[in-house]
Design a protein around this motif. Structure first.
Motif, mmCIF file in Angstrom:
data_model
loop_
_atom_site.group_PDB
_atom_site.id
_atom_site.type_symbol
_atom_site.label_atom_id
_atom_site.label_comp_id
_atom_site.label_asym_id
_atom_site.label_seq_id
_atom_site.Cartn_x
_atom_site.Cartn_y
_atom_site.Cartn_z
ATOM 1 N N LEU A 133 0.845 -1.191 0.000
ATOM 2 C CA LEU A 133 0.000 0.000 0.000
ATOM 3 C C LEU A 133 0.883 1.243 0.000
ATOM 4 O O LEU A 133 1.924 1.262 0.661
ATOM 5 N N PRO A 134 0.466 2.287 -0.697
ATOM 6 C CA PRO A 134 1.241 3.535 -0.611
ATOM 7 C C PRO A 134 1.152 4.082 0.810
ATOM 8 O O PRO A 134 0.158 3.854 1.512
ATOM 9 N N PRO A 135 2.192 4.793 1.258
ATOM 10 C CA PRO A 135 2.196 5.279 2.641
ATOM 11 C C PRO A 135 0.942 6.054 3.032
ATOM 12 O O PRO A 135 0.459 5.922 4.161
ATOM 13 N N TRP A 136 0.370 6.828 2.129
ATOM 14 C CA TRP A 136 -0.826 7.612 2.456
ATOM 15 C C TRP A 136 -2.066 6.712 2.563
ATOM 16 O O TRP A 136 -3.042 7.102 3.172
ATOM 17 N N GLY A 137 -2.011 5.502 2.033
ATOM 18 C CA GLY A 137 -3.127 4.567 2.144
ATOM 19 C C GLY A 137 -2.932 3.542 3.244
ATOM 20 O O GLY A 137 -3.887 2.944 3.730
ATOM 21 N N ARG A 138 -1.686 3.367 3.645
ATOM 22 C CA ARG A 138 -1.342 2.355 4.653
ATOM 23 C C ARG A 138 -1.445 2.924 6.051
ATOM 24 O O ARG A 138 -1.877 2.262 6.983
ATOM 25 N N GLY A 139 -0.986 4.157 6.218
ATOM 26 C CA GLY A 139 -0.887 4.710 7.558
ATOM 27 C C GLY A 139 0.300 4.099 8.284
ATOM 28 O O GLY A 139 1.230 3.587 7.677
ATOM 29 N N ALA A 140 0.257 4.134 9.603
ATOM 30 C CA ALA A 140 1.360 3.637 10.422
ATOM 31 C C ALA A 140 1.500 2.117 10.345
ATOM 32 O O ALA A 140 2.602 1.579 10.368
ATOM 33 N N VAL A 141 0.360 1.434 10.260
ATOM 34 C CA VAL A 141 0.313 -0.030 10.143
ATOM 35 C C VAL A 141 -0.908 -0.344 9.287
ATOM 36 O O VAL A 141 -2.019 0.077 9.607
ATOM 37 N N ALA A 142 -0.726 -1.091 8.206
ATOM 38 C CA ALA A 142 -1.842 -1.406 7.316
ATOM 39 C C ALA A 142 -2.958 -2.135 8.077
ATOM 40 O O ALA A 142 -2.688 -2.853 9.048
ATOM 41 N N PRO A 143 -4.210 -1.961 7.643
ATOM 42 C CA PRO A 143 -5.349 -2.513 8.389
ATOM 43 C C PRO A 143 -5.273 -4.019 8.681
ATOM 44 O O PRO A 143 -5.521 -4.433 9.825
ATOM 45 N N LEU A 144 -4.955 -4.841 7.693
ATOM 46 C CA LEU A 144 -4.883 -6.287 7.945
ATOM 47 C C LEU A 144 -3.811 -6.628 8.965
ATOM 48 O O LEU A 144 -4.015 -7.468 9.847
ATOM 49 N N LEU A 145 -2.665 -5.982 8.848
ATOM 50 C CA LEU A 145 -1.566 -6.249 9.781
ATOM 51 C C LEU A 145 -1.933 -5.757 11.179
ATOM 52 O O LEU A 145 -1.678 -6.447 12.171
ATOM 53 N N HIS A 146 -2.556 -4.607 11.267
ATOM 54 C CA HIS A 146 -2.974 -4.075 12.571
ATOM 55 C C HIS A 146 -3.904 -5.057 13.279
ATOM 56 O O HIS A 146 -3.760 -5.294 14.487
ATOM 57 N N ARG A 147 -4.852 -5.640 12.532
ATOM 58 C CA ARG A 147 -5.788 -6.615 13.117
ATOM 59 C C ARG A 147 -5.088 -7.917 13.491
ATOM 60 O O ARG A 147 -5.487 -8.586 14.443
ATOM 61 N N LEU A 148 -4.037 -8.280 12.755
ATOM 62 C CA LEU A 148 -3.331 -9.537 12.991
ATOM 63 C C LEU A 148 -2.435 -9.476 14.228
ATOM 64 O O LEU A 148 -2.345 -10.447 14.977
ATOM 65 N N LEU A 149 -1.770 -8.348 14.440
ATOM 66 C CA LEU A 149 -0.816 -8.241 15.533
ATOM 67 C C LEU A 149 -1.502 -8.416 16.882
ATOM 68 O O LEU A 149 -2.646 -8.000 17.070
ATOM 69 N N GLY A 150 -0.789 -9.037 17.812
ATOM 70 C CA GLY A 150 -1.361 -9.306 19.123
ATOM 71 C C GLY A 150 -1.752 -8.060 19.878
ATOM 72 O O GLY A 150 -2.815 -7.991 20.478
ATOM 73 N N GLN A 151 -0.881 -7.049 19.860
ATOM 74 C CA GLN A 151 -1.173 -5.778 20.522
ATOM 75 C C GLN A 151 -0.408 -4.684 19.797
ATOM 76 O O GLN A 151 0.761 -4.844 19.478
ATOM 77 N N VAL A 152 -1.084 -3.569 19.555
ATOM 78 C CA VAL A 152 -0.468 -2.409 18.919
ATOM 79 C C VAL A 152 -0.825 -1.189 19.761
ATOM 80 O O VAL A 152 -1.982 -0.796 19.820
#
Length: 183
Positions: A38-57
Motif C-alpha cells: 500500500l502507498p504510505p498515504w493509504g497504509r498509515g502507520a500499520v496497514a489494516p490487515l496487519l494491525h488486526r493480525l498483531l497481538g497488541q499495537v
C-alpha cells in the motif's frame, strides 16, 4: 489431543510443517503484503490487515515498509514503538517490544530454535522461545536478536550486533556475539 499450535504456544517441540500453522503463516503473509504494497498515504502507520493480525499495537506505533513477520499474533508493541524498514520478526514465540523502543533498519528477531538432529530438523521439528525487549530500547540497524533473550529497559544494541544472551537494563552492547561496552 494437543495441536501443534498449542505445543508452539507452550514452549514444547512442535511440527512447523503442520497445516494449521501453514495457514496461519499464509494469513500473516497476506497482511504483510498489504502493509508492504500500500502507498504510505493509504497504509498509515500499520496497514489494516496487519494491525488486526498483531497481538497488541499501542498508540503511536509506526512500522516502515517493508516489514515481515511469521505469524503476527505473537507480537505485542507498546506505545510509540518504531520499526525501521526491513525489520523481520519470526514470532513463533511471543515477542514483546516495550514503549518508546526503536529498531533500526533490517533488525531481525528470531524465536524458533530448530532441532539439532538433522532428521528431526528435516521433519520440521522446532521449539519457540520468547523475546522480550524493554522500554526505551534502541536497537541499531542489522542487529539480530536470538531466541529466548531479554533486553532490559533503556539498553542500546549496536548496529550489526548478534544478541545471544540477556542484556541488562541501561547498558550498551556491541559485536558478535554482543558484549558489554558501557553501563
Amino acid at each position: 489431543m494437543t495441536t501443534e499450535r498449542e505445543k508452539m504456544r507452550t514452549g514444547k517441540w512442535y511440527d512447523c510443517l503442520d497445516p494449521e500453522l501453514e495457514a496461519l503463516r499464509s494469513a500473516a503473509r497476506r497482511a504483510v503484503h498489504q502493509h508492504n504494497t500500500l502507498p504510505p498515504w493509504g497504509r498509515g502507520a500499520v496497514a489494516p490487515l496487519l494491525h488486526r493480525l498483531l497481538g497488541q499495537v499501542g498508540e503511536g506505533v509506526f512500522l516502515e515498509a517493508p516489514f515481515h513477520c511469521a505469524y503476527g499474533f505473537n507480537i505485542s508493541l507498546g506505545d510509540n514503538v518504531y520499526l525501521n524498514a526491513g525489520c523481520a520478526i519470526l514470532d513463533s514465540g511471543s515477542v514483546t517490544i516495550g514503549t518508546r523502543s526503536m529498531l533500526g533498519p533490517n533488525v531481525q528477531i528470531y524465536c524458533a530454535q530448530h532441532h539439532k538432529d538433522a532428521a528431526r530438523r528435516a521433519a520440521g521439528e522446532e521449539i519457540a522461545y520468547p523475546v522480550q525487549i524493554g522500554e526505551d530500547v534502541w536497537i541499531g540497524g542489522g542487529a539480530i536478536i536470538m531466541p529466548g533473550t531479554t533486553i532490559g529497559d533503556a539498553a542500546i544494541i549496536g548496529a550489526g550486533s548478534v544478541v545471544t544472551r540477556d542484556v541488562a537494563a541501561g547498558v550498551t552492547v556491541v559485536g558478535n556475539p554482543a558484549r558489554l561496552i558501557s553501563g
